[in-house]
Design a protein around this motif. Structure first.
Motif, PDB file in Angstrom:
ATOM      1  N   MET A 131      40.077  35.885  33.735  1.00  0.00           N
ATOM      2  CA  MET A 131      40.357  36.406  35.065  1.00  0.00           C
ATOM      3  C   MET A 131      41.721  35.932  35.580  1.00  0.00           C
ATOM      4  SD  MET A 131      37.942  38.372  35.766  1.00  0.00           S
ATOM      5  CE  MET A 131      37.200  38.768  34.202  1.00  0.00           C
ATOM      6  N   TRP A 208      38.546  46.472  28.374  1.00  0.00           N
ATOM      7  CA  TRP A 208      37.310  45.815  28.779  1.00  0.00           C
ATOM      8  C   TRP A 208      36.287  45.799  27.644  1.00  0.00           C
ATOM      9  CZ3 TRP A 208      36.695  42.581  32.560  1.00  0.00           C
ATOM     10  CH2 TRP A 208      37.484  42.679  33.720  1.00  0.00           C
ATOM     11  N   LEU A 496      38.388  46.688  43.287  1.00  0.00           N
ATOM     12  CA  LEU A 496      37.265  45.990  42.655  1.00  0.00           C
ATOM     13  C   LEU A 496      37.664  45.382  41.315  1.00  0.00           C
ATOM     14  CD1 LEU A 496      34.221  45.326  42.650  1.00  0.00           C
ATOM     15  CD2 LEU A 496      33.834  47.522  41.534  1.00  0.00           C
ATOM     16  N   VAL A 497      38.284  46.182  40.450  1.00  0.00           N
ATOM     17  CA  VAL A 497      38.550  45.742  39.079  1.00  0.00           C
ATOM     18  C   VAL A 497      39.696  44.740  39.014  1.00  0.00           C
ATOM     19  CG1 VAL A 497      39.326  46.532  36.797  1.00  0.00           C
ATOM     20  CG2 VAL A 497      37.611  47.842  38.062  1.00  0.00           C
ATOM     21  N   LEU A 501      36.795  41.538  41.676  1.00  0.00           N
ATOM     22  CA  LEU A 501      36.036  41.004  40.539  1.00  0.00           C
ATOM     23  C   LEU A 501      36.672  39.724  39.987  1.00  0.00           C
ATOM     24  CD1 LEU A 501      33.771  41.233  38.450  1.00  0.00           C
ATOM     25  CD2 LEU A 501      35.240  42.753  37.120  1.00  0.00           C
ATOM     26  N   SER A 504      36.240  36.909  42.604  1.00  0.00           N
ATOM     27  CA  SER A 504      34.841  36.483  42.738  1.00  0.00           C
ATOM     28  C   SER A 504      34.440  35.557  41.594  1.00  0.00           C
ATOM     29  CB  SER A 504      33.920  37.712  42.764  1.00  0.00           C
ATOM     30  OG  SER A 504      34.219  38.545  43.863  1.00  0.00           O
ATOM     31  N   LEU A 505      34.816  35.943  40.382  1.00  0.00           N
ATOM     32  CA  LEU A 505      34.467  35.103  39.240  1.00  0.00           C
ATOM     33  C   LEU A 505      35.188  33.757  39.290  1.00  0.00           C
ATOM     34  CD1 LEU A 505      34.392  37.745  36.361  1.00  0.00           C
ATOM     35  CD2 LEU A 505      32.463  36.695  37.551  1.00  0.00           C
TER      36      LEU A 505
END
Length: 629
Positions: A131, A208, A496-497, A501, A504-505
């Motif tokens: 990330m 991904w 989001l991507v 995301l 958040s991680l």
């Protein structure tokens, strides 16, 4: 609507129009909306939205060339040449706008990227490293830059090889944000937007999928690290020169008049001197480089302490990096939208009729005879070479994205070009590693080889095998279709991507590694359940109880974006700047829409859920009988 019966709204009745005519007109509109959901027929077959060879406009009636006068011939040639020159100018400034966009993101978040790379301890977690690579590459808008920084940090002993591999994987994902942003320029046309967004996100889907396989394998068995170590063992290469950047020779005369950057030098120093370990932390140097601007600083040749004007627009203006980045971001977005609009319109006017047909067939057709299987590999090599020459996978794929949107290049042809760009972009970090200090050159070259191996392994898994090749394409088509129906979904996907995301991680990892693994494991199980059940519903529904033969046992908000679409469209529809993202088209008539809906027992309606003309006629007959109530 009550019990499936449609109540006639008196407000819709027009004065002076016979009632039967209004009823017939409503019936035609319902039938037309229903037919739009069906696969359209052309030349005896089913039209595919993704088959660009079926999307050829009929050639307009025009005077034959031999029938034109000399003056008309000269005007025709001048008109065509003028449009070609205008298209080339638009392409030139479009690429320049991408350069400005990258510089703007670097000014807004580049130093944070350097500080993020200096957090060596938390990068021991593979998911955190992944990330972190995504976020940093999004901030600097260049996987070449971020991978070069990673190489420099490995060479300096700031981070070890294993977390560096995870960072490289994240850099591969983060670089795709640029062409996804570019696809938004075609959001006004749903058909173009479907293709353009799919063409942009096929890169995301591939990356991904690769990460979902190789990140766990690397975390457990370290195959990429070990193989790269074998390859570079005993290497004693001479320092290499900088890689050729042929396209910058054309763009630099204009872009350097606006902005000149020294990003790599500054971020390298921040990442090295601000690293929180015994090898690299130096508070004095860390503070000094954090206070330095990312823009180029020019000094007098005779006295390095005297600053001179660097002769670009933002040089020595007294503006902070953040303010300069905001101004440059506005300039780049305006340029990008204008150039993309002009480029698409010109290409559409040039590529019409028989010209479009021949061009699309030649680009998207396969090689003849026994050479047919080699077609995709040839385009893969083309993508590699072009990215090597441009020294930017973002520029290459972003230039192709509008061409996919207007149907010049098919999604299936875009896919190998994208994979080739993944290979081509690794040359920058490879050459940077070869130019590093001889004492640490082997480690630097090893991480560059890891980058190359990761992309090669991904291609070997998701390109030669027909089944696995269809997975990224299917994911891109799904995203493209969803975005064409709900255009606001593109912005949600970007946020989001590429932001929510990863952040958040990272947040979960700082709280607890166990919590992070629990959340990731739960999400994985949910996704696995959804995929498995969907496959069984499609291929073996008789294995399932009636309730599970469709997803209609779930509330609407859990299985459809329609409830969210109603809310977002209502808000966006009131904002002048965002109306293009609102889903303002009329929804399909419920009576017709129900043709393909399962019944309460989870079973599809007539003909196994397949819509055909007779189904529509039956449903519209119901409409005829009920609209007069």
């Amino acid at each position: 609507m009550t019990d499936g019966t449609f109540i006639r709204n008196p407000a819709t009745v027009e004065e002076g129009v016979p009632d039967g005519f209004q009823q017939g007109r409503r019936r035609s509109s319902y039938l037309r909306m229903a037919e739009e959901s069906l696969p359209r027929k052309r030349r005896g077959g089913t039209e595919d939205f993704w088959d660009v060879t079926q999307d050829i406009e009929e050639e307009e009636e025009c005077v034959h060339w031999t029938e034109k006068t000399e003056g008309e011939k000269a005007l025709t040639i001048a008109w065509i040449v003028g449009r070609i020159l205008l298209a080339l100018c638009s392409l030139y400034f479009f690429v320049c706008s991408l350069d400005f966009l990258s510089n703007a993101f670097q000014l807004l978040g580049g130093k944070k990227a350097g500080k993020a790379f200096s957090q060596a301890e938390i990068m021991q977690n593979p998911i955190v490293g992944l990330m972190m690579g995504v976020i940093v590459t999004v901030l600097v808008q260049s996987s070449s830059t971020s991978s070069s920084i990673i190489v420099s940090m490995v060479a300096a002993g700031i981070i070890e090889m294993r977390p560096a591999v995870n960072l490289i994987m994240g850099a591969n994902i983060g670089t795709t944000v640029t062409n996804t942003i570019v696809s938004l320029g075609q959001s006004m046309d749903r058909k173009q937007f479907r293709r353009a967004f799919a063409g942009a996100t096929v890169h995301d889907c591939f990356n991904w999928l690769c990460v979902s396989i190789f990140l766990p394998l690397e975390a457990i068995f370290h195959p990429i690290e070990r193989l790269s170590h074998v390859i570079v063992s005993g290497i004693d290469s001479e320092p290499s020169e900088e890689s050729p950047d042929f396209f910058s020779v054309l763009t630099d005369p204009f872009t350097t008049l606006i902005i000149q950057m020294d990003t790599k030098t500054v971020l390298d120093k921040i990442a090295i001197h601000c690293a929180e370990n015994e090898n690299g932390y130096n508070k004095t140097l860390c503070d000094m480089w954090n206070d330095r601007t990312l823009m180029k600083i020019c000094t007098d040749a005779r006295n390095s302490d005297v600053l001179v004007d660097c002769r670009f627009l933002f040089s020595n203006r007294g503006l902070s990096d953040v303010l300069t980045g905001l101004l440059l971001l506005a300039i780049s977005l305006v340029m990008l939208i204008l150039c993309l609009t002009v480029l698409v319109k010109i290409l559409q006017s040039l590529l019409m009729g028989s010209v479009a047909g021949k061009l699309k067939k030649n680009i998207n057709s396969n090689l003849p005879g026994p050479f047919k299987p080699l077609t995709g590999y040839i385009f893969l090599v083309i993508g590699t070479v072009m990215t090597f020459l441009l020294q930017s996978s973002s520029v290459f794929t972003s230039t192709l994205t509008p061409l996919v949107g207007i149907g010049v290049i098919s999604l299936e042809r875009m896919y190998p070009l994208t994979l080739g760009s993944n290979i081509g972009t690794t040359t920058t970090s490879m050459l940077a590693a070869m130019a590093s200090d001889p004492a640490s050159r082997q480690e630097a070259v090893q991480i560059a080889v890891c980058h190359l191996l990761f992309n090669i392994f991904g291609i070997l898994v998701f390109f030669p095998i027909p089944f696995t090749r269809r997975l990224p394409l299917a994911g891109a088509k799904f995203l493209g279709t969803t975005t064409a129906k709900y255009r606001w979904f593109a912005v949600v996907y970007l946020l989001l991507v590429f932001l929510l995301l990863p952040m958040s991680l990272l947040g979960l990892s700082l709280i607890s590694t166990v919590l992070l693994l629990a959340v990731v494991g739960f999400v994985f199980l949910v996704v696995l359940f959804i995929v498995t059940l969907t496959l069984i519903q499609t291929h073996a529904p008789h294995w399932l109880p009636p309730m599970l033969k469709s997803w209609y046992f779930l509330p609407e908000w859990m299985r459809s974006l329609k409830p969210l679409d109603r809310v977002i469209s209502a808000v966006l529809g009131k904002l002048p700047c965002c109306k293009s993202l609102a889903n303002v088209t009329p929804t399909e008539h419920p009576a017709v829409e129900d043709v393909n809906h399962p019944n309460k027992n989870g079973q599809n309606t007539e003909n196994g859920g397949q819509i055909n003309a007779s189904d529509i006629e039956k449903k519209t007959a119901v409409i005829d009988r009920t609209t007069t109530i």
